[in-house]
Design an enzyme around this catalytic site. Structure first.
Site, PDB file in Angstrom:
ATOM      1  CB  CYS A  23      93.882  81.486  56.862  1.00 15.80           C
ATOM      2  SG  CYS A  23      94.175  82.825  58.018  1.00 15.80           S
ATOM      3  CB  CYS A  62      91.826  84.450  57.155  1.00 14.94           C
ATOM      4  SG  CYS A  62      93.559  84.717  56.816  1.00 14.94           S
TER       5      CYS A  62
END
Length: 187
Positions: free
Chosen positions: A82, A79
């Site tokens: 993230c 991600c």
């Protein structure tokens, strides 16, 4: 990476993008999502249980952190958003941990990706666990990653920062600093 691992990550990415697109659509229509997330936590309610072995072998038990402000950050190695917010989370944690701030990164990667998760976390001071290894995860699977929960010293969820650019210095300061002891805020 194996063909099977790539297919799983691609499917997870597609699911996350679908959730993100739906969230953007709802936001664009001026609708607000229901206060309770499908992942078992709700702002203003007691935090659900979370007990998980950390990558270093220690056990993280959210209930044992009562009396401290806790940030629970759900993330994944694949991600991009993230990974982009992790250095900020780490700086914020280092700046405020002496004041009673606890931060745990809960990776939603597959159990077999543990080495990759550990490699990413090597550059950060805060502990991490795999959601797939949790003994108890009352948060459930997050609707999207990154998803960050702020829990106050009495164990009540006070904020949820969801996806994209939700985790900023300002958002963390506004959500966390008022929960720290008064003497800690002056630091």
């Amino acid at each position: 990476m194996s063909q099977c691992g790539f297919a799983r990550r691609l499917a997870a990415l597609r699911a996350a993008l679908s959730v993100a697109a739906l969230t953007a659509l709802v936001a664009g229509l001026g609708l607000s999502p229901a206060p309770a997330a499908a992942d078992g936590a709700e702002v203003g309610k007691p935090a659900p249980a979370l007990i998980a072995p950390e990558l270093d072998g220690q056990t993280f038990d959210l209930a044992a952190e009562r009396g401290k402000v806790v940030i629970v950050n759900f993330w994944a190695t694949w991600c991009g958003p993230c990974r982009a917010e992790m250095p900020l989370l780490n700086r914020f944690y280092l700046e405020h941990r002496a004041q009673g701030l606890v931060l745990v990164g809960v990776s939603v990667d597959d159990r077999h990706d543990r080495k990759e998760v550990a490699e990413v976390m090597r550059q950060f001071a805060y502990p991490a666990a795999l959601a797939s290894s949790a003994k108890v995860n009352g948060f459930g699977p997050p609707l999207a990653v990154p998803m960050t929960w702020i829990i106050d010293p009495s164990g009540v969820v006070r904020a949820r920062l969801v996806s994209g650019n939700a985790v900023t210095e300002q958002a963390l300061s506004e959500a966390v600093l008022p929960l720290l002891p008064p003497s800690a805020k002056a630091q």
